[in-house]
Design a protein around this motif. Structure first.
Motif, PDB file in Angstrom:
ATOM      1  N   VAL A  49      30.936  95.880  51.892  1.00 50.81           N
ATOM      2  CA  VAL A  49      30.740  95.104  52.762  1.00 50.81           C
ATOM      3  C   VAL A  49      30.613  95.830  53.554  1.00 50.81           C
ATOM      4  O   VAL A  49      31.882  95.999  54.821  1.00 50.81           O
ATOM      5  CB  VAL A  49      30.608  94.031  52.832  1.00 50.81           C
ATOM      6  CG1 VAL A  49      30.863  93.592  51.078  1.00 50.81           C
ATOM      7  CG2 VAL A  49      32.253  93.654  53.039  1.00 50.81           C
ATOM      8  N   LYS A  62      26.668  93.056  51.961  1.00 51.36           N
ATOM      9  CA  LYS A  62      26.124  93.814  51.110  1.00 51.36           C
ATOM     10  C   LYS A  62      24.672  94.505  51.575  1.00 51.36           C
ATOM     11  O   LYS A  62      23.327  94.014  50.731  1.00 51.36           O
ATOM     12  CB  LYS A  62      26.564  93.889  50.202  1.00 51.36           C
ATOM     13  CG  LYS A  62      26.573  94.758  48.930  1.00 51.36           C
ATOM     14  CD  LYS A  62      27.820  94.233  47.693  1.00 51.36           C
ATOM     15  CE  LYS A  62      27.496  95.665  46.523  1.00 51.36           C
ATOM     16  NZ  LYS A  62      28.182  95.210  45.552  1.00 51.36           N
ATOM     17  N   SER A  76      29.460  88.411  55.887  1.00 45.52           N
ATOM     18  CA  SER A  76      29.626  90.084  55.321  1.00 45.52           C
ATOM     19  C   SER A  76      28.406  90.518  54.885  1.00 45.52           C
ATOM     20  O   SER A  76      28.244  89.304  54.181  1.00 45.52           O
ATOM     21  CB  SER A  76      30.969  89.117  54.189  1.00 45.52           C
ATOM     22  OG  SER A  76      31.905  88.968  54.361  1.00 45.52           O
ATOM     23  N   SER A 111      23.285  87.243  53.362  1.00 47.12           N
ATOM     24  CA  SER A 111      24.577  86.543  53.702  1.00 47.12           C
ATOM     25  C   SER A 111      24.645  85.220  54.773  1.00 47.12           C
ATOM     26  O   SER A 111      23.501  84.543  55.389  1.00 47.12           O
ATOM     27  CB  SER A 111      25.595  87.218  54.791  1.00 47.12           C
ATOM     28  OG  SER A 111      27.112  86.555  54.587  1.00 47.12           O
ATOM     29  N   ALA A 118      20.459  93.219  53.738  1.00 37.91           N
ATOM     30  CA  ALA A 118      21.556  92.647  53.423  1.00 37.91           C
ATOM     31  C   ALA A 118      21.144  90.775  53.971  1.00 37.91           C
ATOM     32  O   ALA A 118      20.986  90.734  54.803  1.00 37.91           O
ATOM     33  CB  ALA A 118      22.965  93.280  53.924  1.00 37.91           C
TER      34      ALA A 118
END
Length: 233
Positions: free
Chosen positions: A143, A162, A160, A184, A182
């Motif tokens: 991450v 990914k 975080s 989050s 990504a």
């Protein structure tokens, strides 16, 4: 001379492992190649790829849509992603700090990437003021962690991320470009920030970044969309 002892037919793939003198060494080489191939597929290297690809200067435009009032605000300016290092007692001379961040003559320890944004917040055509913000980006296994920076020092974790390719069956886009994405969430007291980061990659370079925040809370209901393009000035 050492010739391949495996995959010897026309059209077969020939790799360095097939040029080994005996079968044991050849098999070990193939296993190492397969391990590296799998590591490349599990996403563990994606944070480093993304972080290296975005280094440098960018221009940005941000539009903030307030859903309760239908008001749109604009922010524009520059962003610099710069890698910096921890200074030692022997480091006296700073080198090319504007271009690649805080780099010293004998950098001892590589540090995270600093995000520095300088812009103009346009509330209306007659209401404008200067703004800035800073974050630290750091790779953490598979991450990419983003930390708040307050008073010039790292504060708490913000997001975080990914990253994964946007399409599972990627076969290359226009000129070999493709998007990675990504998502989050970050809960700030009672306000939920849902973030989406998209980076357009061409090889190991990024050509566009899109950052979107959907913010909902007791007194907040807006969406912020930021588009970054490389700045050549």
């Amino acid at each position: 001379d050492c010739y391949p002892i495996f995959n010897v037919n026309i059209g077969d793939v020939v790799l360095p492992s097939f040029y080994q003198a005996n079968e044991e060494i050849s098999e070990k080489s193939k296993q190492e190649l397969e391990t590296e191939f799998l590591r490349g597929q599990d996403g563990s290297r994606m944070p480093n790829i993304v972080l290296q690809s975005i280094l440098g200067k960018w221009s940005f435009e941000r539009y903030i849509m307030h859903f309760q009032t239908n008001k749109v605000e604009r922010v524009y300016g520059t962003v610099n992603y710069s890698k910096y290092f921890e200074r030692t007692s022997n480091d006296e001379e700073e080198i090319d700090g504007d271009l690649v961040g805080h780099i010293f003559k004998h950098p001892a320890k590589e540090r995270p990437v600093l995000y520095r944004e300088d812009g103009v917040y346009e509330l209306s055509p007659t209401q404008k003021f200067d703004v800035f913000r800073e974050y630290e980006y750091e790779c953490n296994k598979d991450v990419l962690d983003i930390f708040f920076v307050e008073g010039g020092k790292r504060a708490h974790l913000f997001l975080s991320l990914k990253f994964v390719p946007e399409t599972l069956s990627w076969n290359g886009g226009h000129n070999g470009e493709y998007w990675v994405k990504a998502t989050s969430d970050h809960l700030c007291i009672k306000d939920l920030y849902s973030a989406t980061f998209r980076v357009k990659l061409n090889g190991l370079s990024a050509s566009e970044i899109v950052i979107k925040y959907r913010v909902k809370g007791p007194s907040k209901d807006y969406e912020s969309t930021t588009i970054l393009k490389p700045s050549w000035s």
